[in-house]
Design a protein around this motif. Structure first.
Motif, short mmCIF file in Angstrom:
data_model
loop_
_atom_site.label_atom_id
_atom_site.label_comp_id
_atom_site.label_asym_id
_atom_site.label_seq_id
_atom_site.Cartn_x
_atom_site.Cartn_y
_atom_site.Cartn_z
N ILE A 226 0.84 -1.24 -0.02
CA ILE A 226 0.07 -0.08 -0.12
C ILE A 226 0.79 1.02 0.18
CG2 ILE A 226 -1.71 1.17 1.18
CD1 ILE A 226 -2.52 -1.74 2.37
N GLU A 227 0.92 2.04 -1.17
CA GLU A 227 1.47 3.35 -1.07
C GLU A 227 2.75 2.95 -0.93
OE1 GLU A 227 -0.16 6.77 -0.53
OE2 GLU A 227 -2.05 6.19 0.23
N LEU A 251 -4.35 -9.71 -2.37
CA LEU A 251 -3.34 -9.45 -3.15
C LEU A 251 -3.57 -7.99 -3.60
CD1 LEU A 251 -0.74 -10.33 -4.64
CD2 LEU A 251 -2.29 -10.97 -6.35
N ILE A 252 -2.86 -7.20 -2.99
CA ILE A 252 -3.20 -5.64 -3.20
C ILE A 252 -1.62 -5.20 -3.78
CG2 ILE A 252 -3.37 -3.28 -2.41
CD1 ILE A 252 -5.04 -4.70 -0.28
N PHE A 253 -1.60 -4.77 -5.05
CA PHE A 253 -0.33 -4.27 -5.53
C PHE A 253 -0.41 -3.31 -6.74
CE2 PHE A 253 -0.68 -5.97 -10.01
CZ PHE A 253 -1.74 -6.80 -9.83
N ARG A 279 -6.17 -6.11 -5.60
CA ARG A 279 -6.05 -4.46 -6.10
C ARG A 279 -5.08 -4.34 -7.23
NH1 ARG A 279 -6.86 -1.36 -0.64
NH2 ARG A 279 -9.24 -1.80 -0.25
N LEU A 280 -5.55 -4.00 -8.44
CA LEU A 280 -4.57 -4.01 -9.62
C LEU A 280 -3.94 -3.05 -9.65
CD1 LEU A 280 -7.40 -5.77 -11.84
CD2 LEU A 280 -5.35 -6.89 -10.43
N ASN A 281 -2.60 -2.67 -10.76
CA ASN A 281 -2.06 -1.71 -10.65
C ASN A 281 -2.54 -0.95 -12.28
OD1 ASN A 281 -0.67 -3.15 -12.95
ND2 ASN A 281 1.15 -3.32 -11.65
N HIS A 301 -13.20 -7.18 -2.15
CA HIS A 301 -12.71 -5.91 -2.32
C HIS A 301 -12.01 -5.84 -3.65
CE1 HIS A 301 -13.07 -6.31 1.65
NE2 HIS A 301 -12.49 -4.91 2.22
N LEU A 302 -12.22 -4.90 -4.44
CA LEU A 302 -11.65 -4.73 -5.85
C LEU A 302 -11.14 -3.49 -6.26
CD1 LEU A 302 -11.28 -6.22 -8.71
CD2 LEU A 302 -13.54 -5.20 -9.33
N GLY A 303 -9.79 -3.36 -6.56
CA GLY A 303 -9.43 -2.38 -7.17
C GLY A 303 -8.96 -2.40 -8.61
N THR A 304 -9.57 -1.68 -9.32
CA THR A 304 -9.48 -1.83 -10.87
C THR A 304 -8.08 -1.20 -11.08
OG1 THR A 304 -9.97 0.67 -11.41
CG2 THR A 304 -11.99 -1.11 -11.02
#
Lengths: 666, 192
Positions: A226-227, A251-253, A279-281, A301-304
């Protein structure tokens, strides 16, 4: 807090009275062994009513030899297993030596708020059975380039000790630490049951390090970056996860700004049935997102990634995937983020999930209020909302040309209302909102921005359950802040950043003292406060008088004199983290906190009016405080004033890894 | 003017500027006693009433008034993390920067700079042992400690190593893949 480790609070006294719930009527002078046996005889340590009189018959001494301290300690250990809060544990450990030992043996989550407050060896020496470690390094102002790189907070020394001491370690959470690839390699090799790695605002490693984690941590459930800054070593780390079903849950990247092997990612997601958070880059296009969503409809939880078509030209006849269906299929989705490089046309795809969303992060999305409204008006359950607000025109250069300035002011007024409108929509719908963050998209200070006091007022009226707010704006009024203080009584975190420095209330021309005064007076649960705008010592007087629960205070470009800082240091008993920049506080003010500095995690003061002698006095008066004076470059200070003071309590004395631009005063 | 249009234009297009190239609208308020960055000797600030006006080098004329993210603005204000600033920009062009002899790499986002001068100043900040000296026709990068000279070079899209500064800035940003500050002694055969 690590209060339990400060010397004056550490209990060395064997004969301390037992705590209230183990009241056994025995006078403190009776030796501990008998008390303990007494309790063992009575069957449990939790009874408050059974009173064993001081004149205990001989039977007790018989038991004394058969039930030594170990019995109580075993009982205690079993009971203490249930104590999870570290503050409760700290309190329990202060009861007596026996409790201290039992607590130390049963603490499985180690929290170290300042990696320099205690050495890895000391931590390992006390806590023998740790499964989870939280380590925090640099102070927060380092995030804003106020500290030169390579200041410290190295994970290396810690991972070496952890590797030897806790082979069963499962979780590591690091914040603002400096980590190398080698550190990650050692971590990956040392803990066979390693499950969770979370790195927040860290730096110093690359995809090489990630490769070690992916390939060697076979039980990995969580890999959250994260950041965090990750250099691109051009290593395909995604393809190094083990074959077969994985344990991955998160998996947060999104901050890993490197191209990834999408085919490998797709296969990974397909074989990760427990995956809930992804969370995708920005290197993942919306078409690729579709393929992932189809494989993982169980996501919560989804990060596009990039929320729009990629540059690669689509073949003729390629139909657009049915994004709406993909979102609709994710019935458990509660948290959405990402939306980088957004093409607003695609926003409508998320409508099916809005009603269930509790968390929405649009802070990287350049959208207008009109594009936001149809989304927000469905988000009735929203509790957390982050949004970025575009700042449009820089017309500062037109100071001299009043006609143009007038025209632009009119346009800006119109645009202002449009963006405050977005917040008005939030206020109208999101009655459950707990946390709001409004970021500036163009973070310059002399630019007119389109949210103002109107937005804040609307939020305060509509979102009465608000607990935490971070609000960047160009201008503000006391009236709006006062309104928030009376409407949002649940506020625990109030961070207002008026980006123009020293800006007064733009309606009345007065300082912002009364607004912040109302916040500390009315919001009885306030623990974190960040102030800005034109502020006199009066504002600090209010903070000192009413801010009795404040733990974190952030001050920039504020105050008139030493009195400001004195009010705070003398008035806020719970203060733990104080960060100040560019404010006229000097040595006298610094001295007024001597009674309190051992209770604090740290004090940061940069570009204030501190002299080296002033800082030296503090260092001499308080031997357990590490007083660092930081220069911004290799040259000697030309001023009499210290550029940056960073001081923190520590059991270890001056650290040995200080770079040459840091001087530790003695 | 509709809001949508405005939001989609790149930032430099929405900036209305008057005055000579390089006129920055922002105030250059710095605190007393702060060491002046090299960059501040380069900015032209016609609109500010402060007496800190300096001259501008003509080959560093900036088309837009955007202030680079180094010392000309107050450092770290407003308090928005660099990560967020670059993420919000949308596109970015990160390249690795290596300095011969230094054990660590740095990454820079070329898109936040507008000229070679800005880039080199940023490198000066990042690798604090270096100083940039401006001579008549060229810039030299010198190690403070041992006087070793470096030449800034970059690898372009075709894999060739070129001297930094030869092509117009925008062309450089587009074609640069990575940057290397090469020791002068090794930079034979590059450029002319």
């Amino acid at each position: 807090m690590r209060q339990d480790l400060t010397v004056q609070q550490m209990s060395e006294d064997d004969d301390r009275s037992p705590p209230l719930d183990l009241r056994c009527g025995a006078a403190p002078s009776i030796n501990r062994a008998r008390n303990c046996s007494g309790e063992a005889v009575s069957g449990s340590g939790s009874s408050t009513s059974s009173s064993i009189p001081a004149s205990v018959p001989v039977t007790v001494t018989e038991y004394q030899s058969q039930y030594p301290d170990q019995v109580l300690e075993i009982v205690l250990e079993n009971v203490l297993q249930f104590l999870t809060s570290r503050r409760d544990r700290n309190a329990a450990s202060l009861v007596c030596k026996s409790w201290w030992r039992a607590e130390a043996l049963t603490r499985s989550e180690l929290f170290i708020g300042n990696c320099y407050a205690v050495s890895p060896d000391r931590a390992r020496g006390r806590f023998r059975r740790v499964r989870s470690v939280v380590l925090k390094g640099k102070p927060r102002f380092a995030d804003f380039n106020l500290m030169p790189p390579d200041w410290g907070a190295h994970f290396g020394p810690w991972v070496c000790v952890l590797a030897n001491a806790y082979p069963w370690l499962e979780k590591v959470y690091l914040k603002r630490m400096s980590i190398t690839d080698d550190d990650l390699a050692l971590l990956a090799e040392s803990f066979s049951g390693f499950k969770e790695l979370t790195l927040v605002c860290c730096e110093g490693f690359g995809t090489c390090g990630l490769a070690f984690i992916a390939s060697k941590c076979r039980q990995l459930r969580v890999l959250d970056l994260i950041e965090t800054e990750v250099t691109d070593d051009e290593v395909d780390w995604i393809s190094l996860f083990p074959e077969g079903e994985t344990c991955l849950e998160s998996l947060i990247f999104d901050c890993v700004d490197c191209a990834i092997n999408f085919e490998a990612l797709e296969k990974l997601v397909a074989r990760s049935p427990f995956l809930r958070k992804l969370r995708l880059n920005r290197h993942v296009s919306i078409r690729q997102l579709y393929r992932l969503m189809v494989r993982a409809p169980q996501l919560t939880h989804l990060g596009t990634g990039k929320y729009g078509p990629s540059e690669v030209a689509q073949r003729q006849g390629d139909t657009e995937p049915d994004y709406i269906a993909a979102f609709a299929a994710c019935k458990s989705l509660v948290c959405l983020s990402g939306f980088r490089e957004i093409t607003p046309d695609y926003l409508s795809a998320i409508y099916p999930v809005c009603a269930n969303l509790t968390s929405l992060n649009f802070s990287y999305a350049t959208i207008t209020a009109d594009q936001l409204k149809p989304v927000i008006c469905n988000c009735h359950k929203l509790q957390i909302f982050w949004v970025g607000v575009p700042c449009v025109i820089d017309y500062q250069c037109f100071e001299e040309i009043w006609v143009l300035k007038l025209i632009l002011a009119v346009i800006m007024q119109a645009l202002d209302s449009i963006c405050d409108e977005g917040l008005q929509a939030v206020a109208a719908t999101c009655k459950e909102l707990r946390e709001l963050r409004v970021f500036p998209m163009n973070a310059q200070e002399d630019v007119e921005g389109p949210v103002s006091e109107v937005g804040l007022q609307a939020i305060s009226e509509g979102c009465r359950k608000l607990q935490s707010i971070l609000y960047f704006c160009q201008r503000m009024t006391n009236a709006a802040v006062i309104a928030m203080s009376s409407n949002c009584l649940e506020l625990e975190v109030f961070r207002l950043c008026i980006m123009g420095r020293h800006r007064p209330d733009h309606a009345t021309g007065e300082p912002m003292d009364e607004g912040f005064g109302a916040i500390v007076r009315n919001c009885r649960k306030l623990t974190r406060l960040a102030v800005s705008g034109l502020l006199t010592d009066r504002a600090f007087g209010y903070i000192g008088k009413y801010g009795k629960l404040i733990r974190t205070l952030s001050v920039a470009f504020a105050g008139d004199s030493d009195m400001g800082l004195k009010y705070v240091l003398e008035g806020c008993p719970k203060l733990q983290k104080l960060e100040i920049r560019d404010s006229p506080f000097g040595d006298a003010a610094l001295r007024s906190g001597l009674h309190h500095y051992y209770n604090m995690r740290f004090l940061w003061m940069s570009s204030c009016r501190l002299t080296r002698q002033g800082c030296q006095e503090i260092a001499q008066a308080m031997p357990r405080l590490v007083v660092e004076v930081i220069r911004s470059d290799d040259e000697e200070e030309t001023d009499n004033y210290v550029e940056t003071l960073y001081m923190y309590r520590s059991l270890e004395g001056p650290r040995h890894d200080a770079p040459k631009f840091v001087t530790i005063l003695r | 003017m509709s809001p949508e249009k405005v939001n989609h234009l790149p930032e430099s297009d929405t900036k209305l500027t008057l005055g000579l190239p390089g006129a920055g609208g922002e105030c250059h308020r710095t605190k007393a006693g702060t060491k002046r960055g090299f960059l501040e000797t380069v900015d032209l600030n016609l609109m500010s009433s402060s007496n800190d006006n300096k001259h501008c080098e003509e080959n560093d004329a900036m088309a837009s008034s955007k202030t680079p993210a180094t010392k000309a603005q107050v450092v770290g204000w407003p308090p928005v993390r660099a990560y967020r600033k670059s993420a919000m920009k949308g596109s970015c062009k990160f390249v690795k920067v290596a300095v011969d002899g230094a054990p660590y790499l740095r990454k820079v986002d070329l898109e936040i700079y507008h000229s070679y001068q800005e880039l080199l100043s940023a490198l000066e900040d990042m690798f604090s042992f270096l100083t940039i000296r401006n001579h008549v026709n060229e810039r030299k990068i010198i190690d403070n400690v041992n006087g070793v000279e470096y030449v800034p070079t970059y690898e372009d899209k075709d894999g060739d190593w070129m001297l930094v500064g030869d092509v117009p800035w925008k062309m450089f940003v587009e074609s640069c893949k990575r940057v290397r500050l090469m020791k002068s002694s090794e930079a034979i055969g590059l450029g002319n």
